[in-house]
Every structure is written in C-alpha cells, then in structure tokens.
Design a protein around this motif. Structure first.
Motif, mmCIF file in Angstrom:
data_model
loop_
_atom_site.group_PDB
_atom_site.id
_atom_site.type_symbol
_atom_site.label_atom_id
_atom_site.label_comp_id
_atom_site.label_asym_id
_atom_site.label_seq_id
_atom_site.Cartn_x
_atom_site.Cartn_y
_atom_site.Cartn_z
ATOM 1 N N VAL A 1 34.201 -0.522 -22.939
ATOM 2 C CA VAL A 1 35.486 0.171 -22.845
ATOM 3 C C VAL A 1 36.530 -0.715 -23.503
ATOM 4 O O VAL A 1 36.664 -1.892 -23.155
ATOM 5 C CB VAL A 1 35.887 0.471 -21.381
ATOM 6 N N LYS A 2 37.286 -0.160 -24.453
ATOM 7 C CA LYS A 2 38.355 -0.902 -25.116
ATOM 8 C C LYS A 2 39.580 -0.949 -24.206
ATOM 9 O O LYS A 2 39.962 0.057 -23.602
ATOM 10 C CB LYS A 2 38.722 -0.231 -26.436
ATOM 11 N N ARG B 1 26.050 -3.859 -17.413
ATOM 12 C CA ARG B 1 26.334 -2.434 -17.582
ATOM 13 C C ARG B 1 27.664 -2.216 -18.291
ATOM 14 O O ARG B 1 27.790 -1.369 -19.171
ATOM 15 C CB ARG B 1 26.347 -1.761 -16.198
ATOM 16 N N LEU B 2 28.693 -3.003 -17.929
ATOM 17 C CA LEU B 2 30.046 -2.740 -18.408
ATOM 18 C C LEU B 2 30.577 -3.941 -19.185
ATOM 19 O O LEU B 2 30.591 -5.069 -18.692
ATOM 20 C CB LEU B 2 30.969 -2.435 -17.224
ATOM 21 N N THR B 3 31.009 -3.668 -20.406
ATOM 22 C CA THR B 3 31.652 -4.669 -21.251
ATOM 23 C C THR B 3 33.088 -4.239 -21.499
ATOM 24 O O THR B 3 33.327 -3.113 -21.951
ATOM 25 C CB THR B 3 30.911 -4.818 -22.591
ATOM 26 N N PHE B 4 34.033 -5.107 -21.211
ATOM 27 C CA PHE B 4 35.431 -4.844 -21.536
ATOM 28 C C PHE B 4 35.743 -5.513 -22.869
ATOM 29 O O PHE B 4 35.625 -6.742 -23.010
ATOM 30 C CB PHE B 4 36.366 -5.359 -20.446
ATOM 31 N N ILE B 5 36.143 -4.702 -23.835
ATOM 32 C CA ILE B 5 36.449 -5.170 -25.189
ATOM 33 C C ILE B 5 37.970 -5.165 -25.329
ATOM 34 O O ILE B 5 38.585 -4.106 -25.423
ATOM 35 C CB ILE B 5 35.786 -4.278 -26.248
ATOM 36 N N THR B 6 38.570 -6.354 -25.292
ATOM 37 C CA THR B 6 40.027 -6.449 -25.255
ATOM 38 C C THR B 6 40.613 -6.473 -26.665
ATOM 39 O O THR B 6 40.137 -7.197 -27.530
ATOM 40 C CB THR B 6 40.477 -7.699 -24.484
#
Length: 451
Positions: free
Chosen positions: A292-293, A318-323
């Motif tokens: 999620v961006k 499971r979840l990658t935060f793309i900053t």
C-alpha cells in the motif's frame, strides 16, 4: 489450482463491485468487456500460489531486517517495449543493483520487478486536452493507446487479453534470464566493476574493489559459484484495473485461499487506497503479499485501519507499506506513522518509494525528478528508522535499463536542457541505467553505515 471458488469466497471476491472504484476506465457500450473477461478467466495463471507464499516469507525477513527489498522497473510498461532487449536490460540493471546492495546490507536482497503487469496507470483527470481537442486520458496500454487520436484513446477491453499475453512472454523471458546463467554473480560483478571504473563513478571504485576481494575470498574457500547462477525474481504491479485482477484470481487447492495470479505481489496506490473503496476490498480477499502506497497526508488512524482491513491476522510479510513522502517532507511526516504502527505491535515491511514525492515540471515542460532529491528521500527514510530503532526494509524505484534522459542530476550530470534528447517514458520519468546503479552504490553505503 481450481477455478471454481466456494460460494462464500466467490461472494467475497466480488464484493468490490458494489463499492466505489476509483481510476477505472469507462468501457464503451458493445466493446466486449464480458468476452475479454471470460477469455482471461480461461487462461492459465501467470504465477503460482507457492511462489506468492515464498515471497511473503522473503518480505517477512525484510521486515525483521534479515533481508532487503529491491523493487524496480518501468513506470508504465508498453506493448511496444516488451522486447527481449528491453526486458534483458531491466533485469540486468536490477541484478547489478542487487549485487551491490547485498554487499552493503550483508543480507539477501529480495528482487521484485515492476514488470509483467504494469500496463495501467492512474491519472489526475479522465480526459486530456490539447488545443481544442479533448480525448480520454491515456490509462496504460492495457486500456488504450498513447497516441492522441480518438481511435487510439478509446478504451478497449480486449487490450487486457493482449496485456496478459505480453505479461506471460515477459515472465517467460525473465525466468530464462534468472535461471539460465545470465544472473551468475561473477558476470554481474564484472558489469559493476566496469561501471565503477568509469571516471564519472570513480568514487564507488573502492566498494567495487571490496566486493572483488570478497568474491576472491569466497572462491578460495570453495564457495559453490554454480549455485549462484540462478536467483529468485518476483513480479509485481499496481492492482489498478480490477476486472483484470479479478479475472486472473484463482483458488489454491492446497489452502482453499484465493490468489491473484497476475503477479506475485500487487499494490494499491495513493489514489486508490480509500478505506471504503473497491481496491482495498479486493486485495483484502487475496492471499498474495500486498503493498500500500502512503503519501505525506496519511494519518496514524488511517494506517491502522489499513492494517485492520488488509492484514487482520497480522501475518508477517503480508503487508508492505511503500512510503512516498517527498525529500523535504519525509523526516517530519514518516516518524508518527512508523511510531503508531510500532506502538500497536504490528509488524509490516517498510519500503521507500523516493520517486513519486519528488516529481516536478522542468522549465521546458518535461515532467522530471532530480537525482539528488531521490537520494535525499532515501537518506531521510533511513534516518527515521535509525532514530526510531525500526527496520528500513527496502526501496521501490522507477527505472529503466536504457540510457534515457528523464531525471536530472547524478554523476553523469544530466541537465534540464538534456531532457529532450532521450525522453521516452509515456508517463513518469525513470532513472536510467547509470543513475540506477549509482543509487544502488549510495544506498549500499547507507546500509553499510547502519550495519
């Protein structure tokens, strides 16, 4: 894999249809959307459930600091550029970057391409106007064509089928390159040694020599270099065109879970991550690793609601935060978000996208990014995580293996006046081959400093 989902799972997989869906094309009446979707549903998967689960494990390792993610590729792939040479050069660039980053991080690098599916793009407007002519905006080759004519810009759902075949051909070639000896570490290091020997990049020659010594040490110790001729390589793209993603979703017979077999990893962009929207609802139903961006306006409450929506089981990887905060903003905007996630005991993988927050228009009218801004955002990303004692898990970069002139700066000193010479992107500006390698050496230095 089975293509006959259980009724309750089928209901969940299609619940997005009743929710607001941003950035979707308006298919003309009689365009054949049902036929195109039916064709896609009958096609074999492009990737497999076991591969997706393996990537989840690799991303979990990156979230712990036991690996580092390199995610990169074209802003928007095009059918015309899905050639053997272009695919080879992108893979080569990523392999070169990964070799340098592996040395700097002293951990494995998870290699993920923005490829084999990145054929759609969000737009700020549904239409584009040139002079007195207004036409539908270009939404990527899977929807319409870049040429500014009424026929080219008409959305055509059969382009989704063409996109599937282009993705299949790309993945086939990528697998051949990464398992057939092209990725041999000795070859990749030789390419990088040539890069650092160039006078423009001589500041990186010391690191290249250090890697040389490490390679000779491994050889003297009897390291099995034949085992290093193949590498793991994963495909990812933005899950933007929901009809395409849904049509390629399959049920794994082992787990009974749904996987979006269009790519190993998919992400939801800054423009489509509405908490009550269709995109988050869809990715919440699949088992793939999901990105999620996050832009500078996101709040801690929003982030936690995203976690609850996409990763309610709190499954590592499971979840990658793309900053994507911007070079001048990241040091202030990122800390409260990271702190909130940490305070809730949630483990996610943090990845920096230093591209999208640093876009501006040149005096000549070209959309561009400055290399120094890209580097500065990565530095800010590392600094925030260092100060908080959290893990900077990777970088996400728009790049090409070609020597384009789309981003200014770097040791090769591309100026705004140079942009017109080889400005080839159909959407956002990309780092060229040399700038990409230079970024890898700089990030490797940052990683070495933190280790």
């Amino acid at each position: 894999m089975s293509t006959d989902p259980a009724p309750e799972l089928l209901t969940a997989l299609d619940a997005w249809r009743d929710l607001p869906a941003a950035q979707q094309p308006t298919w003309p009446a009689g365009s054949g959307i049902e036929e195109a979707v039916a064709t896609l549903r009958s096609m074999p998967p492009l990737v497999f459930a076991g591969e997706c689960d393996q990537l989840t494990d690799r991303l979990a390792a990156a979230g712990r600091g036991d690996a580092f993610v390199l995610q990169g590729g074209d802003c928007a792939e095009t059918f015309a550029y899905a050639t053997a040479d272009n695919i080879r050069d992108r893979v080569k660039t990523l392999l070169q970057m990964a070799a340098v980053l592996t040395y700097g991080a002293s951990v494995p690098v998870v290699k993920i391409g923005r490829m084999a599916g990145q054929y759609t793009k969000p737009r700020s407007s549904d239409v584009e106007t040139r002079g007195d002519v207004t036409l539908p905006a270009y939404r990527g080759d899977m929807v319409n064509d870049f040429d500014f004519t009424e026929e080219a810009r008409r959305p055509d759902p059969h382009r989704m089928v063409r996109g599937y075949h282009a993705s299949a051909a790309t993945l086939n070639l990528v697998r051949a390159f990464t398992t057939g000896g092209f990725a041999d570490l000795r070859h990749v290091h030789a390419w990088n040694r040539g890069f650092s020997a160039n006078a423009e990049y001589s500041r990186y020659e010391s690191m290249a020599r250090d890697i040389d010594k490490a390679m000779r040490f491994m050889l003297a110790c009897g390291a099995d270099f034949d085992a290093m001729r193949a590498v793991e390589f994963y495909a990812s793209h933005e899950a933007l065109l929901l009809e395409y993603e849904r049509a390629l979703t399959r049920i794994d017979h082992r787990t009974g879970a749904a996987y979006d077999t269009s790519g190993h990893m998919v992400w939801v962009g800054e423009r489509t991550r509405q908490l009550d929207g269709a995109h988050l609802d869809f990715v919440a139903t699949i088992r793939n690793p999901v990105g999620v961006k996050l832009g500078p306006s996101v709040t801690g409450d929003e982030v936690m609601r995203l976690v609850d929506r996409v990763d309610p089981q709190r499954r590592p990887g499971r979840l990658t935060f793309i900053t994507r905060m911007g070079a001048g903003t990241i040091r202030e905007a990122l800390p409260p978000i990271v702190e909130r996630v940490r305070s809730e005991g949630v483990v996610v993988t943090w990845v920096s996208d230093p591209m999208h927050g640093n876009t501006h228009t040149s005096s000549g009218g070209y959309k561009t990014r400055d290399f120094d801004d890209v580097v500065e955002e990565v530095r800010g990303f590392f600094a925030v995580h260092h100060d908080l004692g959290t893990v900077p898990g990777g970088i996400h970069v728009e790049l090409t293996g070609n020597d384009v002139t789309e981003c200014t700066g770097g040791s090769s000193r591309i100026h705004e006046t140079d942009l017109a010479s080889r400005y080839e992107t159909v959407c956002d500006p990309r780092l060229n081959h040399q700038q990409s390698l230079e970024l890898a050496f700089l990030v490797a230095e940052m990683l070495a400093e933190r280790s």
